[in-house]
Design an enzyme around this catalytic site. Structure first.
Site, PDB file in Angstrom:
ATOM      1  N   TYR A 153       0.735  -1.056   0.086  1.00  0.00           N
ATOM      2  CA  TYR A 153       0.078  -0.035  -0.051  1.00  0.00           C
ATOM      3  C   TYR A 153       0.925   1.235   0.149  1.00  0.00           C
ATOM      4  O   TYR A 153       0.573   2.169  -0.680  1.00  0.00           O
ATOM      5  CB  TYR A 153      -0.847  -0.048   1.285  1.00  0.00           C
ATOM      6  CG  TYR A 153      -1.765   1.099   1.375  1.00  0.00           C
ATOM      7  CD1 TYR A 153      -3.024   1.174   0.465  1.00  0.00           C
ATOM      8  CD2 TYR A 153      -1.583   2.168   2.294  1.00  0.00           C
ATOM      9  CE1 TYR A 153      -3.761   2.139   0.539  1.00  0.00           C
ATOM     10  CE2 TYR A 153      -2.806   3.337   2.221  1.00  0.00           C
ATOM     11  CZ  TYR A 153      -3.430   3.392   1.372  1.00  0.00           C
ATOM     12  OH  TYR A 153      -4.569   4.386   1.428  1.00  0.00           O
ATOM     13  N   ILE A 186      -9.018   7.676   8.234  1.00  0.00           N
ATOM     14  CA  ILE A 186     -10.239   8.357   7.911  1.00  0.00           C
ATOM     15  C   ILE A 186     -11.406   7.188   8.013  1.00  0.00           C
ATOM     16  O   ILE A 186     -11.120   6.143   7.438  1.00  0.00           O
ATOM     17  CB  ILE A 186     -10.658   8.750   6.448  1.00  0.00           C
ATOM     18  CG1 ILE A 186      -9.323   9.828   6.116  1.00  0.00           C
ATOM     19  CG2 ILE A 186     -11.859   9.426   6.223  1.00  0.00           C
ATOM     20  CD1 ILE A 186      -9.524  11.248   7.047  1.00  0.00           C
TER      21      ILE A 186
HETATM   22  N1  LIG Z   1      -9.907   5.531   5.005  1.00  0.00           N
HETATM   23  C1  LIG Z   1      -8.554   5.867   5.053  1.00  0.00           C
HETATM   24  O1  LIG Z   1      -8.128   5.745   6.361  1.00  0.00           O
HETATM   25  C2  LIG Z   1      -7.781   6.370   4.083  1.00  0.00           C
HETATM   26  C3  LIG Z   1      -6.752   7.000   4.267  1.00  0.00           C
HETATM   27  C4  LIG Z   1      -5.639   7.334   3.260  1.00  0.00           C
HETATM   28  C5  LIG Z   1      -6.132   7.275   2.191  1.00  0.00           C
HETATM   29  N2  LIG Z   1      -7.387   6.681   1.609  1.00  0.00           N
HETATM   30  C6  LIG Z   1      -7.581   6.471   0.192  1.00  0.00           C
HETATM   31  O2  LIG Z   1      -8.870   7.034   0.135  1.00  0.00           O
HETATM   32  C7  LIG Z   1      -9.350   6.254  -1.154  1.00  0.00           C
HETATM   33  C8  LIG Z   1     -10.849   5.991  -0.757  1.00  0.00           C
HETATM   34  O3  LIG Z   1     -10.792   4.993   0.226  1.00  0.00           O
HETATM   35  P1  LIG Z   1     -11.986   4.826   1.473  1.00  0.00           P
HETATM   36  O4  LIG Z   1     -11.119   4.694   2.664  1.00  0.00           O
HETATM   37  O5  LIG Z   1     -13.099   5.541   1.245  1.00  0.00           O
HETATM   38  O6  LIG Z   1     -12.283   3.242   1.159  1.00  0.00           O
HETATM   39  P2  LIG Z   1     -13.761   2.454   0.744  1.00  0.00           P
HETATM   40  O7  LIG Z   1     -14.728   2.960   1.633  1.00  0.00           O
HETATM   41  O8  LIG Z   1     -13.223   1.022   0.760  1.00  0.00           O
HETATM   42  O9  LIG Z   1     -13.995   3.034  -0.698  1.00  0.00           O
HETATM   43  C9  LIG Z   1     -13.230   2.319  -1.880  1.00  0.00           C
HETATM   44  C10 LIG Z   1     -13.922   2.583  -2.921  1.00  0.00           C
HETATM   45  O10 LIG Z   1     -13.134   2.315  -4.146  1.00  0.00           O
HETATM   46  C11 LIG Z   1     -13.713   1.551  -5.186  1.00  0.00           C
HETATM   47  N3  LIG Z   1     -13.020   0.506  -5.930  1.00  0.00           N
HETATM   48  C12 LIG Z   1     -12.047  -0.251  -5.212  1.00  0.00           C
HETATM   49  N4  LIG Z   1     -11.514  -1.133  -6.354  1.00  0.00           N
HETATM   50  C13 LIG Z   1     -12.306  -0.985  -7.354  1.00  0.00           C
HETATM   51  C14 LIG Z   1     -12.242  -1.254  -8.848  1.00  0.00           C
HETATM   52  N5  LIG Z   1     -11.249  -2.196  -9.198  1.00  0.00           N
HETATM   53  N6  LIG Z   1     -12.995  -0.763  -9.629  1.00  0.00           N
HETATM   54  C15 LIG Z   1     -13.810   0.136  -9.374  1.00  0.00           C
HETATM   55  N7  LIG Z   1     -13.870   0.715  -7.757  1.00  0.00           N
HETATM   56  C16 LIG Z   1     -12.908   0.319  -6.764  1.00  0.00           C
HETATM   57  C17 LIG Z   1     -14.845   0.783  -4.174  1.00  0.00           C
HETATM   58  O11 LIG Z   1     -16.185   0.474  -4.988  1.00  0.00           O
HETATM   59  P3  LIG Z   1     -16.618  -0.858  -5.263  1.00  0.00           P
HETATM   60  O12 LIG Z   1     -16.551  -1.896  -4.016  1.00  0.00           O
HETATM   61  O13 LIG Z   1     -18.077  -0.483  -5.636  1.00  0.00           O
HETATM   62  O14 LIG Z   1     -15.961  -1.440  -6.390  1.00  0.00           O
HETATM   63  C18 LIG Z   1     -15.192   1.901  -3.217  1.00  0.00           C
HETATM   64  O15 LIG Z   1     -16.263   2.903  -3.846  1.00  0.00           O
HETATM   65  C19 LIG Z   1      -8.389   5.129  -1.425  1.00  0.00           C
HETATM   66  O16 LIG Z   1      -7.628   5.582  -2.513  1.00  0.00           O
HETATM   67  C20 LIG Z   1      -7.564   5.047  -0.275  1.00  0.00           C
HETATM   68  O17 LIG Z   1      -6.299   4.430  -0.454  1.00  0.00           O
HETATM   69  C21 LIG Z   1      -8.098   6.183   2.662  1.00  0.00           C
END
Ligand SMILES: NC(=O)c1ccc[n+]([C@@H]2O[C@H](COP(=O)([O-])OP(=O)(O)OC[C@H]3O[C@@H](n4cnc5c(N)ncnc54)[C@H](OP(=O)(O)O)[C@@H]3O)[C@@H](O)[C@H]2O)c1
Length: 255
Positions: A153, A186
């Site tokens: 990651y 987050i």
């Molecule tokens: N939450 C944290 O602590 C955190 C911190 C730093 C950065 N981030 C970044 O923020 C971004 C969003 O993450 P989140 O925390 O909101 O996670 P989340 O709630 O798991 O959402 C992830 C999203 O990505 C989509 N996704 C994953 N693989 C996909 C694929 N192959 N094709 C299409 N859509 C895909 C999922 O959609 P489907 O399941 O519908 O496909 C979902 O809508 C990510 O890039 C993550 O690395 C998160």
């Protein structure tokens, strides 16, 4: 911050940061192409957008970003005729140090967190050159700082940050800005997707809170406005930046 009449592709719109970002974009006046695989969840995003601003359109695109990048661009252009903003938000995580992680995990993470971003951006950039638009990548504090046991990651997000900076330089002469938002922990569904139960996730959040200077983790509604800002004309002189939304985590240092 206004995005009146702008057309934005937002990936990962079916959950977490992406779903919240769609809502903030329509409130700011944009039309969104909301991309994800889970149609039921995408429909919830569309309902929330319609409630937030009935005069903005939310086009649902059920697509896997590792395979369907051309479809995402085609369907957006067919509906709206232009693209002003690309938010590369979809992402996945995985546990594991160099002892446990393997090439399959690395490839899986890179396919979603990096290769798809490269390919989708490549396809969208000609449209952004026409619209003088911009890209916002959702990276992580893990792109800038090193954390054990999240090897694949961390390096995927480091690659994304370098991509942001290189493409910002390449696109600046074309009037296209490229930035990233780098959140710390987050509350979302990202850990549940790698098998954490509600109880385990609550413990992860509790353990993580003191690693942020502000002593707590963040919420999706604290990330989305940063994405709106970078995508808006208010950020007209900002390109190639990593915009931390991290409660001060990046500044923390053990002593
Ligand atoms: N939450 C944290 O602590 C955190 C911190 C730093 C950065 N981030 C970044 O923020 C971004 C969003 O993450 P989140 O925390 O909101 O996670 P989340 O709630 O798991 O959402 C992830 C999203 O990505 C989509 N996704 C994953 N693989 C996909 C694929 N192959 N094709 C299409 N859509 C895909 C999922 O959609 P489907 O399941 O519908 O496909 C979902 O809508 C990510 O890039 C993550 O690395 C998160």
């Amino acid at each position: 911050m206004k995005l009146d009449g702008k057309v934005a592709i937002i990936t990962g719109a079916s959950s977490g940061i992406g779903a919240e970002t769609c809502k903030h974009f329509v409130i700011a006046g944009a039309h969104v192409a909301a991309v994800g695989r889970n149609l039921a969840n995408l429909k919830q995003t569309a309902e929330a957008c319609a409630k937030a601003n009935p005069s903005s359109k939310c086009l649902l695109i059920q697509a896997d970003i590792t395979k369907d990048t051309q479809k995402i661009v085609n369907e957006t252009i067919a509906e709206f005729g232009k693209i002003d903003i690309l938010v590369n938000n979809a992402g996945i995580t995985a546990n594991g140090s160099i002892l446990e992680a393997d090439l399959q995990q690395l490839d899986n993470i890179f396919d979603t967190n990096f290769r798809s971003v490269f390919q989708l951006t490549k396809l969208v950039v000609p449209h952004l050159i026409k619209s003088k638009g911009n890209v916002v990548n959702v990276s992580s504090v893990a792109g800038l700082r090193s954390f054990p046991n999240f090897l694949s990651y961390c390096i995927s997000k480091a690659a994304l940050d370098q991509f942001t900076k290189c493409v910002a330089l390449e696109m600046a002469p074309h009037g296209v800005r490229v930035n990233s938002v780098n959140p710390a922990m987050i509350v979302s569904n990202i850990y549940k997707k790698i098998g954490a139960t509600d109880e385990e996730y609550a413990k992860i959040l509790e353990r993580s809170a003191p690693s942020h200077a502000m002593g707590r983790v963040g919420e999706v509604h604290e990330v989305a406005p940063a994405i709106v800002f970078l995508a808006s004309d208010s950020a007209s002189f900002i390109t190639g930046t990593q915009f931390l939304v991290d409660g001060g985590k990046n500044c923390m240092c053990p002593r």
